[in-house]
Design a protein around this motif. Structure first.
Motif, PDB file in Angstrom:
ATOM      1  N   LYS A   1    -121.215 110.163  45.775  1.00 25.94           N
ATOM      2  CA  LYS A   1    -119.853 109.861  45.322  1.00 25.94           C
ATOM      3  C   LYS A   1    -119.428 110.812  44.208  1.00 25.94           C
ATOM      4  CE  LYS A   1    -119.765 104.963  46.602  1.00 25.94           C
ATOM      5  NZ  LYS A   1    -119.722 103.562  46.114  1.00 25.94           N
ATOM      6  N   ALA A   2    -120.350 111.141  43.318  1.00 29.54           N
ATOM      7  CA  ALA A   2    -120.032 112.076  42.232  1.00 29.54           C
ATOM      8  C   ALA A   2    -119.706 113.454  42.798  1.00 29.54           C
ATOM      9  CB  ALA A   2    -121.202 112.162  41.255  1.00 29.54           C
ATOM     10  N   ALA A   3    -120.458 113.884  43.812  1.00 30.36           N
ATOM     11  CA  ALA A   3    -120.215 115.191  44.429  1.00 30.36           C
ATOM     12  C   ALA A   3    -118.858 115.219  45.127  1.00 30.36           C
ATOM     13  CB  ALA A   3    -121.331 115.508  45.418  1.00 30.36           C
ATOM     14  N   VAL A   4    -118.534 114.149  45.837  1.00 29.29           N
ATOM     15  CA  VAL A   4    -117.245 114.087  46.526  1.00 29.29           C
ATOM     16  C   VAL A   4    -116.101 114.101  45.520  1.00 29.29           C
ATOM     17  CG1 VAL A   4    -115.764 112.644  47.993  1.00 29.29           C
ATOM     18  CG2 VAL A   4    -118.187 112.940  48.565  1.00 29.29           C
ATOM     19  N   ALA A   5    -116.266 113.371  44.428  1.00 29.97           N
ATOM     20  CA  ALA A   5    -115.233 113.360  43.382  1.00 29.97           C
ATOM     21  C   ALA A   5    -115.039 114.743  42.778  1.00 29.97           C
ATOM     22  CB  ALA A   5    -115.610 112.358  42.292  1.00 29.97           C
ATOM     23  N   ALA A   6    -116.092 115.574  42.827  1.00 30.92           N
ATOM     24  CA  ALA A   6    -116.019 116.931  42.267  1.00 30.92           C
ATOM     25  C   ALA A   6    -115.526 117.953  43.293  1.00 30.92           C
ATOM     26  CB  ALA A   6    -117.384 117.351  41.743  1.00 30.92           C
ATOM     27  N   GLY A   7    -115.191 117.484  44.508  1.00 34.26           N
ATOM     28  CA  GLY A   7    -114.602 118.385  45.491  1.00 34.26           C
ATOM     29  C   GLY A   7    -115.453 118.714  46.691  1.00 34.26           C
ATOM     30  N   ALA A   8    -116.610 118.091  46.852  1.00 32.24           N
ATOM     31  CA  ALA A   8    -117.456 118.374  48.012  1.00 32.24           C
ATOM     32  C   ALA A   8    -116.777 117.930  49.303  1.00 32.24           C
ATOM     33  CB  ALA A   8    -118.803 117.668  47.871  1.00 32.24           C
ATOM     34  N   GLU A   9    -116.767 118.808  50.291  1.00 26.69           N
ATOM     35  CA  GLU A   9    -116.225 118.495  51.613  1.00 26.69           C
ATOM     36  C   GLU A   9    -117.329 118.154  52.608  1.00 26.69           C
ATOM     37  OE1 GLU A   9    -112.369 121.505  51.390  1.00 26.69           O
ATOM     38  OE2 GLU A   9    -114.234 122.173  52.344  1.00 26.69           O
ATOM     39  N   CYS A  10    -118.552 118.443  52.224  1.00 32.73           N
ATOM     40  CA  CYS A  10    -119.716 118.143  53.056  1.00 32.73           C
ATOM     41  C   CYS A  10    -120.922 118.072  52.125  1.00 32.73           C
ATOM     42  CB  CYS A  10    -119.906 119.233  54.111  1.00 32.73           C
ATOM     43  SG  CYS A  10    -121.283 118.951  55.251  1.00 32.73           S
ATOM     44  N   LEU A  11    -121.876 117.206  52.446  1.00 36.82           N
ATOM     45  CA  LEU A  11    -123.052 117.029  51.593  1.00 36.82           C
ATOM     46  C   LEU A  11    -124.324 117.325  52.362  1.00 36.82           C
ATOM     47  CD1 LEU A  11    -122.172 113.644  49.848  1.00 36.82           C
ATOM     48  CD2 LEU A  11    -121.810 115.946  48.956  1.00 36.82           C
ATOM     49  N   ILE A  12    -125.264 117.948  51.657  1.00 40.44           N
ATOM     50  CA  ILE A  12    -126.627 118.080  52.162  1.00 40.44           C
ATOM     51  C   ILE A  12    -127.504 117.130  51.358  1.00 40.44           C
ATOM     52  CG2 ILE A  12    -128.637 119.584  52.315  1.00 40.44           C
ATOM     53  CD1 ILE A  12    -126.772 121.864  52.977  1.00 40.44           C
ATOM     54  N   LEU A  13    -128.072 116.169  52.035  1.00 39.40           N
ATOM     55  CA  LEU A  13    -128.979 115.220  51.399  1.00 39.40           C
ATOM     56  C   LEU A  13    -130.381 115.778  51.516  1.00 39.40           C
ATOM     57  CD1 LEU A  13    -129.503 112.441  50.103  1.00 39.40           C
ATOM     58  CD2 LEU A  13    -129.620 111.489  52.419  1.00 39.40           C
ATOM     59  N   ASP A  14    -130.919 116.219  50.396  1.00 39.89           N
ATOM     60  CA  ASP A  14    -132.230 116.854  50.386  1.00 39.89           C
ATOM     61  C   ASP A  14    -133.319 115.793  50.237  1.00 39.89           C
ATOM     62  OD1 ASP A  14    -134.124 119.127  50.075  1.00 39.89           O
ATOM     63  OD2 ASP A  14    -134.314 118.328  48.044  1.00 39.89           O
ATOM     64  N   ASP A  15    -134.190 115.705  51.239  1.00 45.40           N
ATOM     65  CA  ASP A  15    -135.322 114.773  51.214  1.00 45.40           C
ATOM     66  C   ASP A  15    -134.856 113.328  51.086  1.00 45.40           C
ATOM     67  OD1 ASP A  15    -137.932 113.970  51.350  1.00 45.40           O
ATOM     68  OD2 ASP A  15    -138.363 114.320  49.240  1.00 45.40           O
ATOM     69  N   GLY A  16    -133.969 112.902  51.990  1.00 43.15           N
ATOM     70  CA  GLY A  16    -133.503 111.522  51.962  1.00 43.15           C
ATOM     71  C   GLY A  16    -133.702 110.800  53.269  1.00 43.15           C
TER      72      GLY A  16
ATOM     73  N   ALA B   1    -121.127 127.201  54.348  1.00 40.64           N
ATOM     74  CA  ALA B   1    -120.262 127.995  53.475  1.00 40.64           C
ATOM     75  C   ALA B   1    -119.576 129.102  54.260  1.00 40.64           C
ATOM     76  CB  ALA B   1    -121.086 128.584  52.329  1.00 40.64           C
ATOM     77  N   ALA B   2    -120.279 129.660  55.250  1.00 47.75           N
ATOM     78  CA  ALA B   2    -119.687 130.705  56.077  1.00 47.75           C
ATOM     79  C   ALA B   2    -118.511 130.179  56.889  1.00 47.75           C
ATOM     80  CB  ALA B   2    -120.743 131.300  57.009  1.00 47.75           C
ATOM     81  N   ARG B   3    -118.449 128.866  57.089  1.00 48.54           N
ATOM     82  CA  ARG B   3    -117.326 128.234  57.780  1.00 48.54           C
ATOM     83  C   ARG B   3    -116.203 127.869  56.815  1.00 48.54           C
ATOM     84  NH1 ARG B   3    -121.828 127.247  60.713  1.00 48.54           N
ATOM     85  NH2 ARG B   3    -121.670 126.647  62.919  1.00 48.54           N
ATOM     86  N   GLY B   4    -116.379 128.200  55.536  1.00 52.29           N
ATOM     87  CA  GLY B   4    -115.368 127.871  54.545  1.00 52.29           C
ATOM     88  C   GLY B   4    -115.432 126.450  54.042  1.00 52.29           C
ATOM     89  N   VAL B   5    -116.571 125.773  54.245  1.00 52.55           N
ATOM     90  CA  VAL B   5    -116.743 124.385  53.835  1.00 52.55           C
ATOM     91  C   VAL B   5    -117.325 124.325  52.425  1.00 52.55           C
ATOM     92  CG1 VAL B   5    -117.884 122.191  54.359  1.00 52.55           C
ATOM     93  CG2 VAL B   5    -117.093 123.664  56.230  1.00 52.55           C
ATOM     94  N   ALA B   6    -116.718 123.518  51.573  1.00 48.99           N
ATOM     95  CA  ALA B   6    -117.250 123.304  50.222  1.00 48.99           C
ATOM     96  C   ALA B   6    -118.412 122.317  50.320  1.00 48.99           C
ATOM     97  CB  ALA B   6    -116.163 122.769  49.297  1.00 48.99           C
ATOM     98  N   VAL B   7    -119.621 122.823  50.299  1.00 51.48           N
ATOM     99  CA  VAL B   7    -120.807 121.992  50.498  1.00 51.48           C
ATOM    100  C   VAL B   7    -121.567 121.839  49.188  1.00 51.48           C
ATOM    101  CG1 VAL B   7    -122.121 124.011  51.289  1.00 51.48           C
ATOM    102  CG2 VAL B   7    -122.941 121.712  51.839  1.00 51.48           C
ATOM    103  N   HIS B   8    -122.004 120.614  48.898  1.00 48.45           N
ATOM    104  CA  HIS B   8    -122.827 120.300  47.734  1.00 48.45           C
ATOM    105  C   HIS B   8    -124.137 119.691  48.212  1.00 48.45           C
ATOM    106  CE1 HIS B   8    -119.404 119.978  44.503  1.00 48.45           C
ATOM    107  NE2 HIS B   8    -119.082 120.852  45.436  1.00 48.45           N
ATOM    108  N   ALA B   9    -125.164 119.793  47.386  1.00 46.63           N
ATOM    109  CA  ALA B   9    -126.447 119.156  47.671  1.00 46.63           C
ATOM    110  C   ALA B   9    -126.642 117.953  46.764  1.00 46.63           C
ATOM    111  CB  ALA B   9    -127.596 120.141  47.484  1.00 46.63           C
ATOM    112  N   VAL B  10    -127.284 116.928  47.316  1.00 44.46           N
ATOM    113  CA  VAL B  10    -127.679 115.748  46.540  1.00 44.46           C
ATOM    114  C   VAL B  10    -129.179 115.578  46.715  1.00 44.46           C
ATOM    115  CG1 VAL B  10    -127.440 113.257  46.238  1.00 44.46           C
ATOM    116  CG2 VAL B  10    -125.438 114.634  46.865  1.00 44.46           C
TER     117      VAL B  10
END
Length: 329
Positions: A127-142, A70-79
């Motif tokens: 895919k749902a996160a990307v459709a909602a605008g995620a530019e990067c994903l964190i896969l938690d426990d995958g 986020a400090a780099r300006g990246v829209a990050v979501h978690a899955v």
């Protein structure tokens, strides 16, 4: 469920007796990971996982990585799969309408820091996160999930416990053998104080062939001192004693500690009993952030929360890994 004590002791009779079942479990994990090509969703995916079953510090690590992005300006979501929750998803966690019973405590905790999606199907959640605008994903426990392709894999381990007795479930705490799992890792984050890091290096250092980062979970300053305060503490995390040690380090006068099972539901009956005991002892009830999100509103205001954040000894290797991943997309 609380981990059997022999999981974290030198392999003995019980571990040896269960080793054939452990071999079957390991074979099943390997077979699952060989299933077809992983699917890409068009944005960088960073996997925060582990080889051990149970808590190692993945969620604080995921939060720390999210904050670096986020400090780099990246829209990050978690899955996340939403461990223990009723919802299969994909659905975005809403702290106002969801509770831990629906989405799991880790998902609620993550959602306080970044948009978080619960999905039993990790690819569908991504895919749902990307459709909602995620530019990067964190896969938690995958880390052992075969469906979603990821660009950076971070294995998190508790430095004091390490990889336990080195055996696979049910003979030990591992989802797969150490040497097998670490071949897929890009880096290892060992979490714990200096003494724990020394222990990990002596026991497991030779097994780690990728960059290893060291860090510790440090209490977040809240302006409320626990120095000399009588405390009744409870924790339903992977290693409750770590939390109790944190409280001792803050100067708390621990009158009682209650180690609950990881993710254990905090029923009204349990909380009433703990609050009654604290009242009898003249103590303040204290718990972790992860436990606090499982409390009902009736009890949340009566329990003090001590938040912790991951502090790395050197952020540079992680930052370099994140920059490489972002530059490739």
């Amino acid at each position: 469920m609380r981990a059997p004590g022999f999981w974290h002791e030198p392999a003995g009779i019980m571990a040896a007796a269960l080793s054939p079942l452990g071999a079957l479990y390991a074979a099943g994990t390997a077979r699952r990971l060989r299933k077809g090509p992983r699917e890409s969703v068009g944005v960088p995916v960073i996997c925060i996982g582990n080889i051990n079953a149970g808590g190692t510090g993945k969620t604080p690590t995921a939060i720390a990585v999210a904050q670096r992005l986020a400090a780099r300006g990246v829209a990050v979501h978690a899955v996340t799969r939403g461990y223990g929750g009723e919802i299969n998803g994909p659905v975005q966690v809403d702290e106002r309408s969801h509770d831990a019973k629906q989405v799991g405590d880790e998902a609620l905790l993550l959602a306080a820091f970044l948009p978080t999606w619960v999905s039993a199907d990790r690819v569908a959640g991504a895919k749902a996160a990307v459709a909602a605008g995620a530019e990067c994903l964190i896969l938690d426990d995958g880390f052992q999930n075969p469906g979603l392709a990821y660009d950076l894999s971070v294995v998190v381990v508790d430095a004091w416990r390490g990889f336990g007795n080195g055996k696979v479930i049910p003979a030990g705490p591992l989802r797969e053998p150490v040497d097998v799992g670490l071949t897929r890792a890009d880096m290892v984050v060992s979490i714990g104080p200096e003494a724990a890091q020394t222990r990990f290096a002596a026991t497991w250092g030779a097994w780690v062939k990728v960059p290893q980062l060291t860090g510790a979970l440090e209490p977040l300053a809240t302006g409320m001192s626990l120095d000399g305060v009588p405390v009744l503490a409870f924790a339903g995390i992977g290693h409750p004693e770590k939390f109790f040690q944190t409280l001792r380090g803050l100067g708390a006068d621990l009158h009682a500690t209650h180690a609950l099972a990881d993710h254990q539901p905090l029923s009204d009956t349990l909380m009433t009993r703990l609050l009654r005991e604290a009242w009898q002892r003249g103590a303040q009830v204290v718990t972790t952030e992860k436990d606090a999100v499982r409390l009902s509103p009736e009890f949340r205001s009566r329990v003090m929360t001590v938040p912790v954040r991951l502090q790395m000894d050197d952020w540079a290797p992680l930052d370099a890994g994140l920059d490489r991943v972002l530059a490739r997309k």
